[in-house]
Scaffold this motif. Structure first.
Motif, mmCIF file in Angstrom:
data_model
loop_
_atom_site.group_PDB
_atom_site.id
_atom_site.type_symbol
_atom_site.label_atom_id
_atom_site.label_comp_id
_atom_site.label_asym_id
_atom_site.label_seq_id
_atom_site.Cartn_x
_atom_site.Cartn_y
_atom_site.Cartn_z
ATOM 1 N N GLN A 1 8.818 -15.916 0.646
ATOM 2 C CA GLN A 1 9.908 -15.768 -0.306
ATOM 3 C C GLN A 1 9.953 -16.951 -1.243
ATOM 4 N N THR B 1 12.365 -13.722 -4.909
ATOM 5 C CA THR B 1 11.411 -12.626 -4.744
ATOM 6 C C THR B 1 10.659 -12.755 -3.420
ATOM 7 N N THR C 1 7.508 -11.411 -1.000
ATOM 8 C CA THR C 1 6.204 -10.748 -0.970
ATOM 9 C C THR C 1 5.884 -10.378 0.468
ATOM 10 N N CYS D 1 11.578 -2.471 -5.060
ATOM 11 C CA CYS D 1 10.339 -2.718 -4.338
ATOM 12 C C CYS D 1 9.181 -2.076 -5.089
ATOM 13 N N ALA E 1 1.673 -3.193 -4.764
ATOM 14 C CA ALA E 1 0.565 -3.648 -5.588
ATOM 15 C C ALA E 1 -0.475 -2.540 -5.709
ATOM 16 N N THR F 1 0.256 -4.734 -0.185
ATOM 17 C CA THR F 1 1.043 -5.883 -0.616
ATOM 18 C C THR F 1 2.196 -5.371 -1.468
ATOM 19 N N THR G 1 6.069 -6.285 -3.537
ATOM 20 C CA THR G 1 6.976 -7.254 -4.139
ATOM 21 C C THR G 1 8.395 -6.695 -4.068
ATOM 22 N N ASP H 1 12.633 -7.493 -4.526
ATOM 23 C CA ASP H 1 13.731 -8.361 -4.958
ATOM 24 C C ASP H 1 14.995 -7.525 -5.071
#
Length: 457
Positions: A326, A350, A352, A391, A394, A428, A430, A432
């Motif tokens: 984070q 954010t 990950t 969310c 990737a 993966t 991301t 936030d």
């Protein structure tokens, strides 16, 4: 009624509020309106209206005898089912009083200021001070003083039923000089209002980590748990979906609430490991599942041995771990001006999430927040914090990421993001969220701090 009075009364009915920087706590909000008249003959009284004998002492300067008679009043609350720690606004309305105009001339409009008290009993005892504003019609000489409305607040400190009964009150007349008529209840006044308080929910801070995220059937997995009750008996068990497997071991939490155990995993369908207090897993007494994958050795069937001059090339893909990082160590929300209350907004750091386990298990990222503690012990409930999660997976990630629902975070927790079980899985991601803290009106100025805990499992 004097010309223009109705217009002024309407303007006075605005709600005044207050606020703080990312601060919040709770302050008494004082407001008042002219008390209503008693119910007309034949009409049922308003809910909670009571009548009790009252002894009113006029100011000595008036040279008047005491006034005895009934007071007609009722009490109401803004929240009849609060939680422990909540602040409740109470309103004390007096519709009729034996107190009379203490001066020999007409009292002008807007010179009577009421103060009073409400008596608490039951699960919580004590008194609540209530105050009103100057708002009355002119009062002829010798006539009864008008009805009044007073408000105040108190903080709920215990669960259970709390009764509210009217107490004594004082009517201050500011014309021609400050004169007080003090009225006391002759005995205990009847209960006018009741509320039932529930205990404040406690956050489940139990968590579980594994020494490895995969292994062959029968492998012993090192398990470390935290957040349990010191000395509690804890069950560590394998899990496949929502059902437990036969893989289990008993452990005991140490004086810090930490559990350490080794779990033999023999069930090939195991996708996770949980730990819990009591006879069965529950959301409040157990941890979320820590993902685990059982790896079996592959069987290779060769049609014929390799011919001369050729070589067999084998590559092994080893499963990795489920982990998150984070950005940043703190979240700073916006400021709210004292007086208005409102929303203090911001964003979490954010996150990950990397899922390299290679198995079919999905994951869930859950957030929990404590109450916001401020100056002088004032606090804002953690349930006042809401978020709007986001969310993104990737490119090339096998799993699809699902953002949690927008809404309250609170001490009970809410899902920030997740992926579903299924093959293929991993990738993966991301994550936030925008966050917003609702700061109550008239919260004392200062900094208010809470702890937001994110748990990945």
């Amino acid at each position: 009624m004097r010309a223009g009075r109705a217009g002024r009364a309407g303007a006075r009915d605005r709600r005044w509020a207050a606020a703080v920087a990312v601060s919040g706590g709770v302050v008494v909000l004082l407001a008042a309106t002219t008390g209503g008249a008693p119910a007309a003959e034949g009409e049922p009284p308003p809910p909670g209206q009571v009548e009790f004998p009252t002894h009113c002492l006029p100011p000595q300067e008036a040279g008047l005898p005491p006034a005895d008679g009934p007071t007609t009043a009722r009490i109401s609350v803004d929240d009849p089912a609060p939680k422990v720690g909540d602040t409740v606004t109470v309103t004390y309305r007096i519709a009729a009083t034996p107190a009379v105009n203490p001066v020999a001339s007409e009292l002008p409009a807007d010179v009577v200021t009421p103060t009073g008290r409400i008596v608490l009993a039951g699960a919580q005892s004590g008194e609540v001070t209530v105050v009103g504003v100057r708002r009355n019609d002119p009062v002829p000489p010798g006539a009864a003083l008008p009805g009044v409305t007073m408000t105040g607040t108190f903080t709920v400190t215990a669960p259970g039923e709390i009764t509210l009964a009217p107490g004594g009150y004082t009517l201050h007349t500011g014309h021609p000089a400050g004169l007080d008529t003090a009225c006391t209840a002759a005995g205990a006044a009847p209960v006018s209002e009741r509320l039932t308080a529930t205990p404040l929910p406690t956050a489940n801070l139990r968590a579980l980590t594994l020494g490895t995220a995969y292994g062959k059937p029968g492998a012993r997995v090192a398990v470390t748990g935290s957040g349990f009750a010191p000395g509690a008996a804890v069950t560590v068990a394998g899990r496949t979906g929502a059902a437990e497997t036969a893989d289990r071991v008993a452990a005991t939490a140490d004086e810090r609430g930490v559990v350490r155990a080794e779990l033999p995993v023999t069930d090939k369908g195991t996708t996770g490991v949980v730990a819990y207090e009591g006879t069965a897993w529950s959301a409040q007494g157990g941890t979320g599942p820590a993902a685990y994958t059982v790896i079996e050795a592959a069987t290779v069937i060769e049609a014929a041995p390799p011919s001369r001059g050729t070589q067999k090339v084998t590559a092994v893909v080893e499963p990795g771990a489920l982990a998150m990082t984070q950005a940043g160590e703190s979240v700073t929300l916006g400021a709210v001006p004292y007086g208005d209350g409102g929303a203090a907004g911001g964003r979490i750091g954010t996150v990950t999430v990397e899922d390299a386990r290679g198995g079919p298990a999905g994951w869930s990222l859950v957030g929990r927040v404590t109450d916001f503690a401020g100056p002088g012990g004032v606090r804002i409930p953690g349930a006042s914090l809401t978020w709007t999660p986001r969310c993104v997976a990737a490119a090339g990630s096998p799993s699809a990421c699902r953002a949690g629902s927008a809404g309250t975070v609170g001490p009970e927790g809410a899902v920030l993001a997740s992926t579903a079980d299924g093959a293929p899985a991993g990738g993966t991601f991301t994550v936030d969220a925008g966050v917003e803290l609702r700061v109550p009106p008239y919260t004392p100025p200062g900094a208010y701090t809470a702890v937001l805990t994110l748990t990945l499992s």
